[in-house]
Design an enzyme around this catalytic site. Sequence first.
Site, mmCIF file in Angstrom:
data_model
loop_
_atom_site.group_PDB
_atom_site.id
_atom_site.type_symbol
_atom_site.label_atom_id
_atom_site.label_comp_id
_atom_site.label_asym_id
_atom_site.label_seq_id
_atom_site.Cartn_x
_atom_site.Cartn_y
_atom_site.Cartn_z
ATOM 1 N N GLY A 242 8.030 1.466 2.443
ATOM 2 C CA GLY A 242 8.301 1.765 0.955
ATOM 3 C C GLY A 242 7.368 2.945 0.652
ATOM 4 O O GLY A 242 7.639 4.010 0.048
ATOM 5 N N ASP B 17 -4.368 3.887 -0.404
ATOM 6 C CA ASP B 17 -4.475 2.470 -0.620
ATOM 7 C C ASP B 17 -4.034 2.377 -2.155
ATOM 8 O O ASP B 17 -4.566 3.257 -3.107
ATOM 9 C CB ASP B 17 -5.973 2.170 -0.379
ATOM 10 C CG ASP B 17 -5.775 0.518 0.102
ATOM 11 O OD1 ASP B 17 -5.342 0.292 1.173
ATOM 12 O OD2 ASP B 17 -6.160 -0.336 -1.082
ATOM 13 N N PHE C 222 9.646 -1.608 -4.023
ATOM 14 C CA PHE C 222 8.755 -2.648 -2.927
ATOM 15 C C PHE C 222 7.620 -3.431 -4.100
ATOM 16 O O PHE C 222 7.371 -2.973 -4.983
ATOM 17 C CB PHE C 222 8.453 -1.891 -1.719
ATOM 18 C CG PHE C 222 7.247 -0.956 -2.180
ATOM 19 C CD1 PHE C 222 5.948 -1.317 -1.881
ATOM 20 C CD2 PHE C 222 7.578 0.261 -2.586
ATOM 21 C CE1 PHE C 222 4.784 -0.553 -2.064
ATOM 22 C CE2 PHE C 222 6.439 1.104 -2.704
ATOM 23 C CZ PHE C 222 5.012 0.823 -2.634
#
Length: 218
Positions: A11, A68, A152
């Site tokens: 994703g 992240d 997602f």
Amino acid sequence: MKVWFLTGNEGKVREAKKIFNQYNFQLEQMNLDYIEPQVDSIEEVAKEKMKQAIPYLPGGSDALFVEDAGLFVDALNDFPGVYSSYVLRTIGCQGIIRLLQHLRSEDPNADSRLRKARFEAVSGVYFQGKMEFFNGTCPGKISHKEFGKNGFGFDPIFVPSDLDIDGNPAKSGDIGVISTHGETFGQISSDAKEKYSHRAKAVNKAISWLENQREHHK
Ligand code: IMP
């Protein structure tokens, strides 16, 4: 220029590829068995990932990209934060909804305040021995149920705040010029998500830096 994206998340690759391609960078997924670091901030996670991946960069003129992200819920003191992927795998979207089920108001403004949350992303780029990190935030709230199948992760339970004319989040209670009208990221298209997205903001900053570096090394 080839940019290697260290991630196992398809994703994220889809979303980042779209943006990198617009700037003539070829984004490739790098699949590496890295150790997910247990640290307190997503920035530290991104830095640790970068350190682990640098030795595996295939070409000397290629760039490395790490990212992240996490979901931070105000009423849960920013949980799940750095534990977002673990929490998604264990209690999932339904678990977050259950943790917030006592927080509800008929007044939409009060409801948004009670269920306030944000996505945060940190992007890191490494090129020719230099690296930089950039962040992006997307404020919003947790919905009362899961809605939609797009995107997602926590997308089906996240309603982004409206945006003002400049594309910045509108103040709480203000009606923005750009709005999902209460729909979650799971209900809108990837093009629409990009306007609000924490990832898009962090990736765009990383791309600007990389473009400067590319010019510099010509
Ligand atoms: P990580 O950056 O892969 O560690 O992501 C942490 C967790 O947050 C993963 O489980 C993702 O699914 C979730 N997450 C990160 N970004 C998004 C997003 O844009 N939408 C929904 N979930 C996300």
